[in-house]
Design an enzyme around this catalytic site. Structure first.
Site, PDB file in Angstrom:
ATOM      1  N   HIS A 168       0.833  -1.203   0.000  1.00 49.45           N
ATOM      2  CA  HIS A 168       0.000   0.000   0.000  1.00 49.45           C
ATOM      3  C   HIS A 168       0.871   1.259   0.000  1.00 49.45           C
ATOM      4  O   HIS A 168       2.020   1.230   0.440  1.00 49.45           O
ATOM      5  CB  HIS A 168      -0.862   0.034   1.266  1.00 49.45           C
ATOM      6  N   CYS A 255      -2.797   0.588   9.688  1.00 51.22           N
ATOM      7  CA  CYS A 255      -3.819  -0.365   9.211  1.00 51.22           C
ATOM      8  C   CYS A 255      -4.829  -0.737  10.279  1.00 51.22           C
ATOM      9  O   CYS A 255      -5.930  -1.163   9.971  1.00 51.22           O
ATOM     10  CB  CYS A 255      -3.188  -1.680   8.762  1.00 51.22           C
TER      11      CYS A 255
HETATM   12  C1  CIR Z   1      -3.682  -7.694   3.479  1.00 50.01           C
HETATM   13  O1  CIR Z   1      -2.836  -8.228   2.743  1.00 50.01           O
HETATM   14  O2  CIR Z   1      -4.672  -7.134   3.013  1.00 50.01           O
HETATM   15  C2  CIR Z   1      -3.483  -7.747   4.964  1.00 50.01           C
HETATM   16  N1  CIR Z   1      -2.874  -8.985   5.343  1.00 50.01           N
HETATM   17  C3  CIR Z   1      -2.639  -6.574   5.411  1.00 50.01           C
HETATM   18  C4  CIR Z   1      -3.304  -5.259   5.228  1.00 50.01           C
HETATM   19  C5  CIR Z   1      -2.489  -4.134   5.736  1.00 50.01           C
HETATM   20  N2  CIR Z   1      -3.202  -2.912   5.611  1.00 50.01           N
HETATM   21  C6  CIR Z   1      -2.645  -1.744   5.403  1.00 50.01           C
HETATM   22  O3  CIR Z   1      -1.455  -1.632   5.146  1.00 50.01           O
HETATM   23  N3  CIR Z   1      -3.445  -0.667   5.358  1.00 50.01           N
END
Ligand code: CIR
Length: 260
Positions: A168, A255
């Site tokens: 991201h 997140c």
């Molecule tokens: C994913 O791959 O979607 C989750 N395991 C991690 C999401 C992390 N979110 C973020 O950086 N905003």
């Protein structure tokens, strides 16, 4: 180091990790699988710190159907005037928005990203009156265009930003206040950020680029002393949180909550 009133938060939505959070998406290789007890303890410490920093917590229950659900930032983008419900790019995460939308509706008018748009909140970075929208494996042009059109109605400037290989946008660049960015070396070279003052983390501390600005505080992951030293001159109180288990699932500090 006065915090822009638009950047002051009162609330945080958080979501309890599901017991099967280790089944979530991850690109991490060569790491031990996450430890459930440690993950729950680290998440509890995160929520406790947000409370200590004065935020009112709106908790959402875990749902084993969504092992990535506690990475609640990806489900929405919230700003002073409204909220935009995302359409996560990973099909396994799309349903996570269903419980977040009614929670946010208590606080904001809602807009929605519609198919074929795909967008993860982790790709959206606000720096004062400008939004950067990362184009990534999770956020496509249709999603970014829809988000930009909504934000422009509220008089925000919007700049698309290619994310490259990372997950991201905010995995590699965050706002640490007063219009300053904390970035990985890769994002520091991204032309869209040329006009901003940047603090560039050392390559071996890239994970710390995901640092969380909460009112007058900076919350950073524990164990990145060089980044801490770079942030100290900003004059904000720095707090550290253990993030080892969320990191194994590609998650960072931003997140784990929606702040507004
Ligand atoms: C994913 O791959 O979607 C989750 N395991 C991690 C999401 C992390 N979110 C973020 O950086 N905003």
């Amino acid at each position: 180091m006065a915090t822009d009133p638009n950047d002051r938060f009162k609330y945080a939505i958080v979501r309890q990790p599901a017991p099967n959070f280790g089944d979530g998406l991850t690109t991490a290789v060569g790491m031990e699988p996450p430890d459930p007890d440690r993950m729950m303890a680290q998440h509890a410490a995160y929520v406790a710190l947000l409370k200590e920093l004065g935020l009112f917590i709106w908790p959402i229950d875990a749902d084993p159907a969504f092992p990535d659900g506690h990475f609640v930032e990806d489900t929405a983008v919230v700003f002073p005037e409204a909220a935009i419900i995302a359409r996560p790019g990973a099909p396994s995460r799309r349903g996570e928005t269903e419980v977040v939308a009614p929670a946010l509706a208590q606080f904001r008018d809602l807009h929605f990203i519609e198919p074929p748009g795909e967008l993860d909140g982790g790709d959206v970075l606000r720096v004062e009156r400008r939004f950067f929208i990362g184009l990534s494996h999770r956020t496509n042009e249709a999603g970014a265009d829809q988000m930009a059109a909504i934000l422009r109605k509220y008089d925000y400037a919007v700049t698309p930003a290619p994310v490259g290989d990372g997950l991201h946008l905010k995995s590699g660049v965050t706002h640490v206040g007063d219009g300053r960015l904390l970035t990985t070396p890769a994002f520091a070279n991204n032309a869209v950020f040329y006009a901003f003052e940047k603090i560039i983390v050392e390559p071996d501390e890239a994970y710390a680029a995901n640092t969380l600005l909460i009112n007058d505080h900076l919350v950073m992951p524990a164990g990145f002393p060089k980044t801490r030293r770079q942030l100290e001159p900003l004059g904000r109180e720095i707090r550290e949180l253990e993030m080892s288990e969320a990191r194994k699932m590609d998650g960072g500090l931003t997140c784990l909550s929606l702040r507004f």
